[in-house]
Design a protein around this motif. Structure first.
Motif, short mmCIF file in Angstrom:
data_model
loop_
_atom_site.label_atom_id
_atom_site.label_comp_id
_atom_site.label_asym_id
_atom_site.label_seq_id
_atom_site.Cartn_x
_atom_site.Cartn_y
_atom_site.Cartn_z
N HIS A 186 0.15 3.77 1.41
CA HIS A 186 -0.12 4.40 2.69
C HIS A 186 0.51 3.64 3.86
CE1 HIS A 186 -2.96 6.87 0.54
NE2 HIS A 186 -3.59 5.79 0.11
N SER A 243 -6.85 6.46 2.30
CA SER A 243 -7.25 6.71 0.91
C SER A 243 -8.29 7.82 0.84
CB SER A 243 -7.82 5.43 0.28
OG SER A 243 -6.82 4.46 0.13
N LEU A 244 -9.24 7.78 1.75
CA LEU A 244 -10.28 8.82 1.78
C LEU A 244 -9.67 10.18 2.07
CD1 LEU A 244 -13.26 9.55 1.67
CD2 LEU A 244 -13.41 8.98 4.10
N GLN A 245 -8.73 10.21 3.00
CA GLN A 245 -8.07 11.48 3.32
C GLN A 245 -7.34 12.03 2.10
OE1 GLN A 245 -5.13 11.16 6.40
NE2 GLN A 245 -4.93 13.36 6.64
N GLU A 281 -8.10 11.46 -1.06
CA GLU A 281 -9.11 11.93 -2.01
C GLU A 281 -9.64 13.31 -1.61
OE1 GLU A 281 -12.30 9.16 -2.63
OE2 GLU A 281 -10.89 7.50 -2.88
N THR A 339 0.84 -1.19 0.00
CA THR A 339 0.00 0.00 0.00
C THR A 339 0.88 1.24 0.00
OG1 THR A 339 -1.67 1.28 1.21
CG2 THR A 339 -0.24 -0.15 2.52
N GLN A 381 -7.30 -2.81 7.29
CA GLN A 381 -8.25 -2.46 6.24
C GLN A 381 -8.87 -1.09 6.49
OE1 GLN A 381 -11.65 -5.03 5.91
NE2 GLN A 381 -12.39 -4.02 4.08
N VAL A 382 -9.32 -0.85 7.70
CA VAL A 382 -9.94 0.43 8.03
C VAL A 382 -8.93 1.57 7.91
CG1 VAL A 382 -10.98 1.78 9.90
CG2 VAL A 382 -11.78 -0.54 9.43
N ARG A 407 -8.75 -6.40 10.13
CA ARG A 407 -9.78 -5.35 10.13
C ARG A 407 -9.16 -3.99 10.39
NH1 ARG A 407 -13.40 -9.05 13.05
NH2 ARG A 407 -12.19 -8.37 14.79
N CYS A 417 -6.28 1.72 6.02
CA CYS A 417 -6.01 1.95 4.60
C CYS A 417 -7.15 2.73 3.94
CB CYS A 417 -5.80 0.63 3.86
SG CYS A 417 -4.21 -0.14 4.14
N GLU A 418 -8.38 2.37 4.28
CA GLU A 418 -9.54 3.08 3.72
C GLU A 418 -9.57 4.53 4.16
OE1 GLU A 418 -12.91 0.74 4.90
OE2 GLU A 418 -12.44 -0.86 3.47
N VAL A 419 -9.26 4.79 5.41
CA VAL A 419 -9.24 6.17 5.92
C VAL A 419 -8.12 6.96 5.25
CG1 VAL A 419 -8.80 7.59 7.97
CG2 VAL A 419 -10.35 5.64 8.10
#
Length: 80
Positions: free
Chosen positions: A11, A73-75, A77, A9, A66-67, A63, A69-71
């Protein structure tokens, strides 16, 4: 028993920084967790006394990663 996983990743550093406080508190007393970032790789090492504590630790850390990484990525964006 020992499990090593590497997650690719961009991130990796951000995920490590966000999960460092969780590393201080073990999921169970029968398992130990190590994590480090190496470029775009996030390395997880779980040492457990038995299969039950391994499964519990693995589920929790998968978990959390995963969370995180999603945060991250959202940050990214939202910053664009």
């Amino acid at each position: 028993m020992r499990l090593e996983s590497v997650f690719e990743t961009v991130h990796a550093d951000a995920v490590l920084r966000s999960l460092e406080p969780e590393l201080e508190t073990p999921v169970t007393e029968r398992s130990r967790m190590e994590m480090r970032a190496d470029g775009s790789g996030l390395h997880l090492v779980i040492n457990a006394d038995d299969i039950i504590s391994m499964r519990s630790s693995l589920n929790t850390w998968l978990r959390l990663v995963q969370v995180a990484c999603e945060v991250a990525s959202l940050q990214e964006e939202l910053a664009d």
